[in-house]
Motif scaffolding. Structure first.
Motif: not given
Length: 470
Positions: A412-428
């Motif tokens: 769960e923690n690893a998935l959460l970190e990847l999801c946060k990175a996706a959201v922060e890296g793709n504001p558009k």
């Protein structure tokens, strides 16, 4: 006035026996001209034909596969005509007592195209026209044929195409012929007439000879239908004749007036014995028949849950259906195997010849292993697809590309970190999603799947991203 097309086919199929019908010469395609022939197959004086027993057995299998009745007594006749490709000036064939009577080919619309009979005969040689000269190659002379004669039951060009395709599938599936139209091992004579819609009286028919592609059959039939209709409506009459089709111009032209049986002066061949078929032998050959394409297609749909269109693609070629049958052994979802074959593997085998050979680097056992990892939840679909591409490129097995850590899933923690990175890296993409563009979420999930090397669960990732975006 509207006109109805009426058509029947005479389909010649070369049998895949190792030797010719009346001698020991090879039936192999190609070779230097006039090197696959002997005194018997070119009919030199003093020679006598001996019927190849395997030809009869192959023909019986073909007859059984199309629901025909096998005659207990069959006889060989001589069909007399003079042409350079027929060295004896007669062809050994069957007219009065053919080997198979009746039968049918069922189309997808439920209509059955009835068969009048199937008989065995020898093929003629081949004429080669070059620089104004004509040469004769007798390599093909004496190659065994079956001629499948249908009733005039075909009512459209689409039905004609499907009829030929179904015959091709069946004969390939039972192993009696490769039915390669481009090599002449399957050729069609197309009989066609027209009549006013609603009439039960046949019009005058013409015959388009030696059609060796389904595409050209469709084009020739369309042209000939239009020609006959135009002729009738302009006050003319259709003449019974034999035609050739020119694929360069897309037109038919007359070869000769159409012959009937009496024109060939058929008579019993005095050199060949009567063929007696026992019921025991017929049943023995029936037991040897594999599952036929129509039966297999129905099983895939009813028992395996394969969509009808996909099932038809899997059963069109014998090698593909055999590959699929082996690859689904013990898997939870045969449809997953079907998707991999029709999606990724078919992209690499685009032509008819490629699909017929189906020579792919990944074995059915290797694909089976990959799908079982997917079934067990050890890998995700994206990783499975990427791995299959590498397997198809190299011929190597699953474990060459998937490690133990790849099969461990993602906490769960690893998935959460990847999801946060996706959201922060793709504001558009985030902004688009917030503005109601539902598809924008796919880009974010794709980012997670890429960075997790396919280990993440796409559905869980999508739910987590939506939660983060709020």
């Amino acid at each position: 006035m509207k006109y109805e097309l009426v058509s029947g086919f005479e389909t010649h199929i070369e049998l895949q026996t190792k030797t010719k019908i009346f001698c020991g010469c090879t039936t192999q395609f190609g070779g230097e001209p006039n090197t696959h022939c002997c005194p018997v197959c070119i009919g030199l004086p003093g020679t006598l034909p001996v019927l190849n027993r395997e030809v009869v057995r192959y023909a019986i299998k073909a007859g059984l596969a199309v629901h025909g009745e096998i005659a207990e007594v069959a006889k060989m006749d001589r069909k007399n005509y003079c042409y350079p490709d027929l060295s004896k000036a007669y062809q050994i064939s069957q007219l009065y007592a053919p080997l198979i009577i009746g039968g049918y080919v069922e189309l997808s619309n439920g209509r059955r195209i009835r068969l009048h009979h199937i008989h065995i005969e020898e093929d003629a040689g081949k004429l080669i026209h070059r620089h104004g000269d004509t040469y004769v190659d007798y390599n093909r002379g004496g190659v065994p044929l079956i001629e499948i004669v249908s009733e005039p039951d075909i009512r459209s060009i689409d039905e004609a195409k499907e009829y030929v395709e179904k015959l091709q599938q069946v004969m390939r599936s039972i192993g009696v012929s490769d039915c390669k139209m481009q090599e002449g091992s399957m050729r069609c004579d197309v009989n066609i007439s027209v009549r006013p819609e609603g009439s039960d009286k046949f019009g005058t028919r013409t015959e388009i000879k030696n059609m060796n592609s389904i595409t050209n059959i469709a084009k020739a039939m369309e042209y000939e239908y239009d020609r006959q209709v135009d002729l009738i409506e302009s006050g003319g009459k259709v003449v019974q004749e034999t035609l050739r089709y020119d694929d360069a111009s897309g037109t038919t032209s007359s070869m000769r007036s159409k012959e009937d049986a009496h024109d060939y002066r058929y008579f019993r061949d005095p050199d060949l014995v009567t063929i007696n078929i026992s019921r025991e032998e017929v049943e023995e050959l029936r037991a040897q028949l594999p599952e036929l394409p129509a039966e297999k297609c129905k099983r895939y749909i009813d028992e395996l849950g394969i969509p009808e269109k996909d099932a038809q693609l899997l059963t069109k070629y014998r090698r593909i259906s055999e590959y699929f049958d082996e690859a689904i052994d013990g898997v939870k979802s045969p449809k997953t195997v079907s998707n991999f074959i029709i999606g990724q593997i078919f992209r690499r085998v685009e032509t008819e010849n490629d699909k017929e050979a189906f020579d792919v680097a990944t074995t059915p056992a290797q694909l089976n292993e990959l799908v079982k990892l997917l079934d067990s939840g050890k890998i995700r679909n994206n990783l499975a697809k990427a791995t299959l591409e590498k397997m198809l490129d190299s011929g190597k097995g699953v474990l060459e590309f998937i490690s133990e850590s790849d099969m461990g899933g993602m906490d769960e923690n690893a998935l959460l970190e990847l999801c946060k990175a996706a959201v922060e890296g793709n504001p558009k993409a985030v902004e688009d999603f917030r503005n109601g563009k539902e598809k924008a979420i796919k880009a974010l999930v794709g980012n997670v799947m890429k960075n997790s090397r396919g280990k993440a669960d796409a559905q869980a990732a999508e739910a987590k991203i939506k939660e983060l975006i709020g």
